[in-house]
Motif scaffolding. Structure first.
Motif: not given
Length: 536
Positions: A40, A129, A166
């Protein structure tokens, strides 16, 4: 070479790393979180901005959720504005519970997913996430889990490129073992997995949900399998690492004499493509055995090739003549590729039978030869008896429809209904091994992700090179020629088939990048072999 693992294999290796080798599971969780946070951080640096990013961690109650919460804490410590949203906040596993306590001690905002969804704008998040389900998803997603997945995808759709999604280990909703979607799944921009790629990350459609895949080392090694190594593997090296160097003192005979038995009065391109690909993969000599109708095309298109021809007349006397010519050619050849475009008539059957009965070296059966093996019981028995030594090996290269015909011919009596192409696709990871054992040969089952299995081999190869542009006429003929040429490297039939399939896909990828997947043809694949194969 890298192993490709199932959920069960990964969990076993993970558990053994902690229980057998003594590496605490919380340490592995921290390493995983650091690896994701680092990816990230790379993305943020590429944005060339110093502003604080808003991060939403959507975390389940299992180990994947613990990874996510730890990621949130690390990002918070690096100046990100973090919100943790807990999905189905029931009793967590001990490591995840510990991560919750750490996050609370740092006063990181943490609430239930439903409350976060109700009180926060979907436009707020720069980074999301996905740590909801991980590799444990085995059934259709429903309830709050489904709502969380839909929420993540909606956020991404609203802001598109300005939001990074992600996935931790694997996108929630993707089956780790098959790549199938359990009703719905997170569409990630990047997926960070740990130490070993998972089946579902490389198989379709799961691979399309992963985005860019990163396999990060968190300290879980092959030792954790305790000798019971995974069933599947793939290549991540270059061909220069897989192929031995060409000997400097060799001659054209050293590098293989490939006899291509291909083409008919109605089909010319198959023998040309197969022969060209054999030459472009390093074969020292290529001879084409075909009908007279193809001779002029060979002379003009492949001046390097030799040829011999036979009249395609279905009479016993003609077949006797063909046998005599063919046996002399077989004595010359160090490898034979048979099948592309030969048809399925009486002459084609006779030629294939002669080769299976009298040849004693490396043999690749493709296209029409595969159909004949499936249709004719006598030819099928000859094929089953063919491989009997290290040098005398059979490789068959069916696409999924041809595979279905072969499988029905081999195991049809054991099944109430014939298998279909759909059945083959659903069992791509198991059936090639069964068919290879039945025919005592190497089987390349060709599809978007081809699988290579060899009789007596516990492990199977999953090919991850290639693209949709390779679904074009003649592509299989090119692969057959590649494998025939590579047989001169004396790597064994299984390894030759694996490497040949890999190189074929790499050349296809280069062709697609040059001309596009819509436009590319089999000839484009051949042109790119020079840019894929090692120089020496």
């Amino acid at each position: 070479m890298q192993y490709l693992v199932t959920a069960k294999e990964m969990k076993t290796c993970d558990r053994n790393t902690s229980e057998h080798f003594g590496v605490p599971s919380i340490v592995l969780m921290e390493r995983a979180a650091l690896a994701v946070a680092a990816r990230i951080g790379e993305w943020k640096r590429a944005m060339h901005t110093s502003r604080a990013f808003n991060v939403l961690i959507v975390a389940g109650h299992g180990g994947n959720g613990g990874d996510g919460i730890a990621i949130g804490r690390i990002l918070y410590q690096h100046g990100y504005r973090v919100q943790i949203a807990l999905v189905d906040d029931k009793d967590s596993n001990p490591d995840t519970a510990s991560q919750k306590k750490c996050a609370a001690a740092y006063n990181i905002p943490m609430d239930t997913f439903s409350n976060v969804r109700a009180t926060k704008s979907q436009m707020e998040w720069d980074i999301i996430v996905d740590a909801v389900l991980g590799i444990g998803c085995t059934k259709d997603v429903e309830g709050e889990y489904a709502e969380a997945i839909m929420y993540i995808n909606e956020c991404k759709k609203l802001k598109d490129e300005s939001t990074l999604v992600v996935a931790v280990d694997i996108p929630s909703g993707i089956d780790t073992d098959t790549g199938s979607v359990h009703l719905l799944a997170v569409k990630a921009d990047l997926t960070v997995t740990f130490n070993f790629a998972k089946m579902g990350q490389l198989l379709y459609p799961g691979t399309e949900y992963c985005g860019q895949l990163f396999v990060e080392d968190v300290g879980i090694t092959v030792d954790g399998f305790l000798g019971n190594l995974p069933e599947y593997f793939f290549f991540d090296e270059g061909p220069e690492d897989l192929l031995p160097r060409r000997v400097g003192y060799g001659n054209k005979g050293t590098f293989g004499k490939v006899l291509v038995i291909a083409g008919s009065d109605k089909v010319t391109g198959a023998c040309l493509l197969c022969s060209k690909s054999a030459f472009h993969t390093g074969a020292g000599m290529v001879k084409v055995f075909t009908t007279p109708a193809n001779v002029e095309a060979i002379k003009s298109s492949i001046p390097e090739a030799m040829f011999d021809s036979y009249a395609n007349i279905e009479t016993d006397s003609n077949i006797d003549k063909i046998r005599d010519i063919l046996i002399e050619n077989m004595k010359w050849a160090s490898a034979i590729v048979i099948g592309p475009g030969i048809g399925t008539g009486m002459v084609a059957k006779a030629i294939l039978s002669i080769v299976l009965e009298h040849y004693d070296k490396f043999l690749v059966a493709d296209a029409d030869a595969i159909t004949l093996i499936a249709q004719d019981s006598h030819i099928s028995e000859l094929a089953r008896a063919y491989s009997d030594s290290k040098d005398k090996q059979l490789v068959i290269t069916p696409h999924v429809a041809e595979f279905a015909r072969l499988y029905n011919a081999a195991f049809g009596d054991e099944r109430p209904e014939p298998v279909t192409v759909y059945d083959v696709k659903e069992n791509m990871l198991k059936w090639p091994l069964a068919l290879s054992e039945y025919y005592n040969c190497v089987v390349i089952c060709k599809d978007a992700r081809s699988v290579v299995a060899g009789a007596g081999k516990r492990q199977m190869y999953v090919n991850i090179s290639g693209n949709s542009g390779m679904a074009t006429a003649g592509s299989g003929d090119v692969l057959a020629g590649i494998i025939g040429a590579l047989s001169s490297r004396k790597l064994g039939a299984f390894q030759t088939a694996c490497i040949g399939t890999f190189i074929h896909g790499l050349a296809g990828n280069r062709a697609a990048s040059r001309v596009g997947e819509y436009y590319m043809t089999a000839s484009d694949i051949i042109k790119e072999l020079a840019n894929v194969l090692p120089e020496k």
